[in-house]
Design a protein around this motif. Structure first.
Motif, PDB file in Angstrom:
ATOM      1  N   GLY A  83     -17.831 -27.699 -32.322  1.00 25.24           N
ATOM      2  CA  GLY A  83     -18.629 -28.711 -31.644  1.00 25.24           C
ATOM      3  C   GLY A  83     -17.889 -29.465 -30.567  1.00 25.24           C
ATOM      4  O   GLY A  83     -18.388 -29.645 -29.457  1.00 25.24           O
ATOM      5  N   TRP A  84     -16.666 -29.921 -30.872  1.00 29.82           N
ATOM      6  CA  TRP A  84     -15.957 -30.753 -29.906  1.00 29.82           C
ATOM      7  C   TRP A  84     -15.505 -29.966 -28.679  1.00 29.82           C
ATOM      8  O   TRP A  84     -15.127 -30.547 -27.672  1.00 29.82           O
ATOM      9  CB  TRP A  84     -14.756 -31.425 -30.565  1.00 29.82           C
ATOM     10  CG  TRP A  84     -13.745 -30.483 -31.148  1.00 29.82           C
ATOM     11  CD1 TRP A  84     -13.725 -29.983 -32.417  1.00 29.82           C
ATOM     12  CD2 TRP A  84     -12.609 -29.939 -30.493  1.00 29.82           C
ATOM     13  NE1 TRP A  84     -12.652 -29.151 -32.606  1.00 29.82           N
ATOM     14  CE2 TRP A  84     -11.942 -29.110 -31.438  1.00 29.82           C
ATOM     15  CE3 TRP A  84     -12.083 -30.066 -29.211  1.00 29.82           C
ATOM     16  CZ2 TRP A  84     -10.782 -28.408 -31.113  1.00 29.82           C
ATOM     17  CZ3 TRP A  84     -10.928 -29.364 -28.914  1.00 29.82           C
ATOM     18  CH2 TRP A  84     -10.291 -28.553 -29.856  1.00 29.82           C
ATOM     19  N   GLU A  85     -15.577 -28.628 -28.752  1.00 28.27           N
ATOM     20  CA  GLU A  85     -15.202 -27.814 -27.600  1.00 28.27           C
ATOM     21  C   GLU A  85     -16.358 -27.606 -26.627  1.00 28.27           C
ATOM     22  O   GLU A  85     -16.173 -27.076 -25.537  1.00 28.27           O
ATOM     23  CB  GLU A  85     -14.723 -26.444 -28.078  1.00 28.27           C
ATOM     24  CG  GLU A  85     -13.518 -26.494 -29.002  1.00 28.27           C
ATOM     25  CD  GLU A  85     -13.225 -25.150 -29.633  1.00 28.27           C
ATOM     26  OE1 GLU A  85     -12.078 -24.985 -30.101  1.00 28.27           O
ATOM     27  OE2 GLU A  85     -14.116 -24.283 -29.674  1.00 28.27           O
ATOM     28  N   VAL A  86     -17.541 -28.019 -27.009  1.00 28.87           N
ATOM     29  CA  VAL A  86     -18.752 -27.728 -26.242  1.00 28.87           C
ATOM     30  C   VAL A  86     -19.018 -28.808 -25.207  1.00 28.87           C
ATOM     31  O   VAL A  86     -18.837 -29.991 -25.458  1.00 28.87           O
ATOM     32  CB  VAL A  86     -19.956 -27.602 -27.194  1.00 28.87           C
ATOM     33  CG1 VAL A  86     -21.248 -27.432 -26.410  1.00 28.87           C
ATOM     34  CG2 VAL A  86     -19.758 -26.437 -28.152  1.00 28.87           C
ATOM     35  N   SER A  87     -19.462 -28.384 -24.033  1.00 30.48           N
ATOM     36  CA  SER A  87     -19.857 -29.306 -22.967  1.00 30.48           C
ATOM     37  C   SER A  87     -21.270 -28.949 -22.535  1.00 30.48           C
ATOM     38  O   SER A  87     -21.627 -27.767 -22.488  1.00 30.48           O
ATOM     39  CB  SER A  87     -18.879 -29.199 -21.794  1.00 30.48           C
ATOM     40  OG  SER A  87     -19.228 -30.087 -20.768  1.00 30.48           O
ATOM     41  N   PHE A  88     -22.084 -29.965 -22.207  1.00 25.84           N
ATOM     42  CA  PHE A  88     -23.484 -29.676 -21.873  1.00 25.84           C
ATOM     43  C   PHE A  88     -24.044 -30.751 -20.959  1.00 25.84           C
ATOM     44  O   PHE A  88     -23.540 -31.881 -20.904  1.00 25.84           O
ATOM     45  CB  PHE A  88     -24.339 -29.551 -23.138  1.00 25.84           C
ATOM     46  CG  PHE A  88     -24.121 -30.656 -24.141  1.00 25.84           C
ATOM     47  CD1 PHE A  88     -24.866 -31.814 -24.113  1.00 25.84           C
ATOM     48  CD2 PHE A  88     -23.155 -30.522 -25.129  1.00 25.84           C
ATOM     49  CE1 PHE A  88     -24.668 -32.823 -25.023  1.00 25.84           C
ATOM     50  CE2 PHE A  88     -22.939 -31.523 -26.064  1.00 25.84           C
ATOM     51  CZ  PHE A  88     -23.700 -32.689 -26.010  1.00 25.84           C
ATOM     52  N   GLY A  89     -25.097 -30.401 -20.217  1.00 29.18           N
ATOM     53  CA  GLY A  89     -25.727 -31.337 -19.293  1.00 29.18           C
ATOM     54  C   GLY A  89     -27.078 -30.831 -18.830  1.00 29.18           C
ATOM     55  O   GLY A  89     -27.316 -29.621 -18.777  1.00 29.18           O
ATOM     56  N   PHE A  90     -27.972 -31.774 -18.473  1.00 30.32           N
ATOM     57  CA  PHE A  90     -29.331 -31.452 -18.063  1.00 30.32           C
ATOM     58  C   PHE A  90     -29.430 -31.244 -16.557  1.00 30.32           C
ATOM     59  O   PHE A  90     -28.634 -31.772 -15.780  1.00 30.32           O
ATOM     60  CB  PHE A  90     -30.281 -32.598 -18.433  1.00 30.32           C
ATOM     61  CG  PHE A  90     -30.598 -32.698 -19.892  1.00 30.32           C
ATOM     62  CD1 PHE A  90     -31.580 -31.899 -20.461  1.00 30.32           C
ATOM     63  CD2 PHE A  90     -29.923 -33.606 -20.705  1.00 30.32           C
ATOM     64  CE1 PHE A  90     -31.878 -32.006 -21.812  1.00 30.32           C
ATOM     65  CE2 PHE A  90     -30.222 -33.717 -22.054  1.00 30.32           C
ATOM     66  CZ  PHE A  90     -31.202 -32.917 -22.611  1.00 30.32           C
ATOM     67  N   SER A  91     -30.459 -30.515 -16.154  1.00 34.72           N
ATOM     68  CA  SER A  91     -30.834 -30.465 -14.741  1.00 34.72           C
ATOM     69  C   SER A  91     -31.554 -31.755 -14.384  1.00 34.72           C
ATOM     70  O   SER A  91     -31.996 -32.506 -15.262  1.00 34.72           O
ATOM     71  CB  SER A  91     -31.744 -29.261 -14.468  1.00 34.72           C
ATOM     72  OG  SER A  91     -32.945 -29.368 -15.229  1.00 34.72           O
TER      73      SER A  91
END
Length: 345
Positions: free
Chosen positions: A146-154
């Protein structure tokens, strides 16, 4: 998106012991007095107790403006849940989200309706639709922690990009909120941002040349448009304008003055503009947060008084408007802001 967006407070506790002795005209048996009148302890606290922030309900009647971590890393007694603030100022605690101090992450969609975060117990990536009261689980590769994951919205809140900087050879994911479909992107690693049409811009390392190139990825294919780019642009997921025509950057990282907001042509990589924001007392631009619309970006700055602030900046004129934040959200690196922002008078 995210900016996406550590702890504060001090508590002192003084114990005062009072021995209650009776006043009498006759001699007093002091041993009996000690037995009959126990020592009383009074606690005096310098801490101002605030009501516990209620847990985030399944549905909200208004959009989210901010999500932030309310603790500063020094005080163990604070509520370390992520908090969200709605447009009316109401606050809610996201108690099942992995805390910021445990490298947890959250993202608020620009429309303020969706909240994405890592689940504290399962490490799953959850997206809560607070208008509908539903939950989406984004499937991730089994080797991603989990802590390795990066995410973002359009910018239009339809797409969520997910990647892992710890697994640069793994393929990033684009999740469609409208259809709940997952597209595994045809290029490995890291997302720069997503245009409203779904075109995803990637930053891909080329080991042989020791350079990083930008690629435009459309559903099912990779664009032939590619150009060298600085690796740091892959970190925010939000550098692409909503129409997909420009990439934004802050000058310090791109070899130009640190008080500059710049844009690149998303087809050629050529610099289109470099603007000094019209902000009194600006010392430097610390980071780019996201595109607010097709012409303005939100940036984090440091003033000459060493205060961090958020400002909306027009990339063509440099005109800037300050965005106020909750008092508790002192660390702008832990603040994620939706498009429902208010500018200072």
């Amino acid at each position: 998106m995210g900016v996406t967006v550590e702890k504060f407070g001090r508590t002192g506790l003084v114990f005062v012991s009072l021995l209650m002795a009776g006043m009498a005209s006759q001699p007093v048996d002091t041993a009996a007095a000690y037995q009959e009148r126990p020592i009383v302890h009074f606690a005096a606290s310098t801490r101002v107790t605030k009501p516990r922030v209620p847990s985030l309900p399944k549905k909200l009647s208004e959009p989210i403006r901010y999500a932030y971590s309310p603790c500063d890393g020094f005080t163990k007694s604070c509520d370390d849940s992520w908090h969200v603030v709605t447009t009316s100022g109401k606050q809610w605690a996201v108690r099942d989200a992995l805390p910021d101090e445990d490298m947890g992450k959250v993202a608020v969609s620009p429309d303020g309706v969706l909240l994405a975060y890592l689940h504290a117990k399962s490490d799953r990536l959850m997206i809560r639709d607070l208008e509908q009261g539903t939950v989406h689980i984004v499937p991730l590769p089994k080797n991603w922690k989990g802590w390795e994951v990066s995410f973002g919205f359009s910018r239009n809140s339809r797409w969520l990009a997910v990647d892992s900087i710890e697994h640069p050879k793994s393929h990033a994911i684009r999740y469609d909120m409208k259809t709940a479909k997952v597209l595994t992107l045809p290029r490995a690693c890291c997302v720069i941002g997503i245009a409203d049409a779904g075109t995803t811009f990637m930053a891909v390392h080329k080991d042989s040349a020791k350079t990083t190139e930008a690629y435009a990825v459309r559903p099912g294919r990779t664009s032939k448009v590619r150009f060298p780019i600085l690796p740091y642009l892959m970190l925010a997921k939000t550098h692409v304008s909503p129409d997909g025509r420009l990439l934004a950057f802050d000058g310090q990282e791109y070899g130009v003055p640190s008080r500059t907001v710049g844009t690149l042509d998303a087809k050629t990589g050529q610099i289109v503009s470099r603007i000094a924001p019209d902000i009194d007392g600006l010392l430097e631009i610390e980071s780019f947060v996201y595109w607010y619309d097709t012409g303005r970006v939100l940036i984090c700055i440091e003033t000459q008084e060493h205060e961090r602030q958020l400002h909306l900046v027009d990339v063509r004129t440099g005109l800037a408007e300050r965005v106020p934040l909750p008092e508790e959200a002192f660390d702008l690196h832990s603040v994620i802001v939706s498009s429902h922002v208010e500018v200072a008078e």
